[in-house]
Design a protein around this motif. Structure first.
Motif, PDB file in Angstrom:
ATOM      1  N   MET A  49      40.971  48.212  41.831  1.00 50.11           N
ATOM      2  CA  MET A  49      41.998  47.501  42.549  1.00 50.11           C
ATOM      3  C   MET A  49      41.516  46.070  42.744  1.00 50.11           C
ATOM      4  SD  MET A  49      43.232  50.339  45.316  1.00 50.11           S
ATOM      5  CE  MET A  49      41.597  50.745  45.877  1.00 50.11           C
ATOM      6  N   LEU A  50      42.325  45.142  42.293  1.00 50.09           N
ATOM      7  CA  LEU A  50      41.930  43.746  42.307  1.00 50.09           C
ATOM      8  C   LEU A  50      42.670  42.968  43.378  1.00 50.09           C
ATOM      9  CD1 LEU A  50      41.844  43.344  38.464  1.00 50.09           C
ATOM     10  CD2 LEU A  50      39.913  43.727  39.986  1.00 50.09           C
ATOM     11  N   SER A  51      42.015  41.952  43.907  1.00 51.72           N
ATOM     12  CA  SER A  51      42.572  41.176  45.005  1.00 51.72           C
ATOM     13  C   SER A  51      42.286  39.697  44.810  1.00 51.72           C
ATOM     14  CB  SER A  51      41.968  41.670  46.328  1.00 51.72           C
ATOM     15  OG  SER A  51      42.584  41.045  47.437  1.00 51.72           O
ATOM     16  N   GLY A  52      42.661  38.907  45.810  1.00 45.10           N
ATOM     17  CA  GLY A  52      42.363  37.483  45.809  1.00 45.10           C
ATOM     18  C   GLY A  52      43.071  36.716  44.713  1.00 45.10           C
ATOM     19  N   GLU A  53      42.369  35.727  44.164  1.00 41.28           N
ATOM     20  CA  GLU A  53      42.942  34.839  43.151  1.00 41.28           C
ATOM     21  C   GLU A  53      43.502  35.602  41.960  1.00 41.28           C
ATOM     22  OE1 GLU A  53      40.241  31.757  41.797  1.00 41.28           O
ATOM     23  OE2 GLU A  53      39.188  31.863  43.711  1.00 41.28           O
ATOM     24  N   TYR A  54      42.751  36.589  41.503  1.00 44.97           N
ATOM     25  CA  TYR A  54      43.175  37.325  40.310  1.00 44.97           C
ATOM     26  C   TYR A  54      44.474  38.080  40.566  1.00 44.97           C
ATOM     27  CZ  TYR A  54      43.031  40.051  36.062  1.00 44.97           C
ATOM     28  OH  TYR A  54      43.352  40.617  34.854  1.00 44.97           O
ATOM     29  N   ALA A  55      44.592  38.678  41.738  1.00 39.38           N
ATOM     30  CA  ALA A  55      45.834  39.387  42.084  1.00 39.38           C
ATOM     31  C   ALA A  55      47.009  38.410  42.145  1.00 39.38           C
ATOM     32  CB  ALA A  55      45.674  40.120  43.410  1.00 39.38           C
ATOM     33  N   LEU A  56      46.759  37.208  42.660  1.00 39.00           N
ATOM     34  CA  LEU A  56      47.819  36.200  42.695  1.00 39.00           C
ATOM     35  C   LEU A  56      48.231  35.804  41.285  1.00 39.00           C
ATOM     36  CD1 LEU A  56      46.618  33.804  45.542  1.00 39.00           C
ATOM     37  CD2 LEU A  56      48.361  35.588  45.671  1.00 39.00           C
TER      38      LEU A  56
ATOM     39  N   ALA B 193      39.360  31.906  39.061  1.00 42.22           N
ATOM     40  CA  ALA B 193      37.960  31.620  38.770  1.00 42.22           C
ATOM     41  C   ALA B 193      37.073  32.713  39.354  1.00 42.22           C
ATOM     42  CB  ALA B 193      37.569  30.270  39.349  1.00 42.22           C
ATOM     43  N   GLU B 194      37.630  33.479  40.280  1.00 41.88           N
ATOM     44  CA  GLU B 194      36.891  34.556  40.943  1.00 41.88           C
ATOM     45  C   GLU B 194      37.732  35.820  40.950  1.00 41.88           C
ATOM     46  OE1 GLU B 194      35.555  33.476  44.821  1.00 41.88           O
ATOM     47  OE2 GLU B 194      34.852  31.520  44.166  1.00 41.88           O
ATOM     48  N   ILE B 195      37.060  36.951  40.902  1.00 40.63           N
ATOM     49  CA  ILE B 195      37.732  38.248  40.974  1.00 40.63           C
ATOM     50  C   ILE B 195      37.124  39.037  42.124  1.00 40.63           C
ATOM     51  CG2 ILE B 195      38.133  40.453  39.802  1.00 40.63           C
ATOM     52  CD1 ILE B 195      38.043  38.929  37.163  1.00 40.63           C
ATOM     53  N   ILE B 196      37.979  39.585  42.956  1.00 38.51           N
ATOM     54  CA  ILE B 196      37.544  40.498  44.015  1.00 38.51           C
ATOM     55  C   ILE B 196      38.069  41.872  43.631  1.00 38.51           C
ATOM     56  CG2 ILE B 196      37.710  41.107  46.449  1.00 38.51           C
ATOM     57  CD1 ILE B 196      38.176  38.124  47.023  1.00 38.51           C
ATOM     58  N   ALA B 197      37.156  42.820  43.486  1.00 31.47           N
ATOM     59  CA  ALA B 197      37.535  44.184  43.114  1.00 31.47           C
ATOM     60  C   ALA B 197      37.125  45.133  44.232  1.00 31.47           C
ATOM     61  CB  ALA B 197      36.844  44.585  41.818  1.00 31.47           C
TER      62      ALA B 197
END
Length: 91
Positions: free
Chosen positions: A1-8, A18-22
């Motif tokens: 499940m991905l969040s933050g910039e990548y989810a946006l 530039a960053e991925i929060i998983a």
């Protein structure tokens, strides 16, 4: 499940993450091995164990995507997060 910039980015925001929060149940070492991740000075991946009850909430709550993105130092990501929240606020 991905969040933050990548989810946006995946939700259609006009940014390139530039960053991925998983958020993952598995220990980070197992994920790193399984995905064969290697250190990269141009990218950043943060792996966090979910802290919510996944039996009832199976996807990352929009408020968490918003909060993770707001923590960015990049003003474009913060703007994208605010736009995301306006469109996806959970009442």
């Amino acid at each position: 499940m991905l969040s933050g910039e990548y989810a946006l980015e995946q939700a259609g925001a006009d940014i390139r993450a530039a960053e991925i929060i998983a958020y993952a149940e598995y220990p980070p070492v197992e994920i790193i091995r399984a995905l064969r991740l290697v250190p990269d000075s141009q990218g950043k991946i943060t792996i966090i164990q979910p802290f919510w009850n996944q039996e009832y909430i199976q996807n990352i709550p929009n408020i968490l995507v918003y909060a993770d993105a707001l923590a960015s130092a990049d003003s474009r990501v913060v703007t994208a997060a605010r736009n995301f929240w306006r469109q996806n606020a959970e009442v």
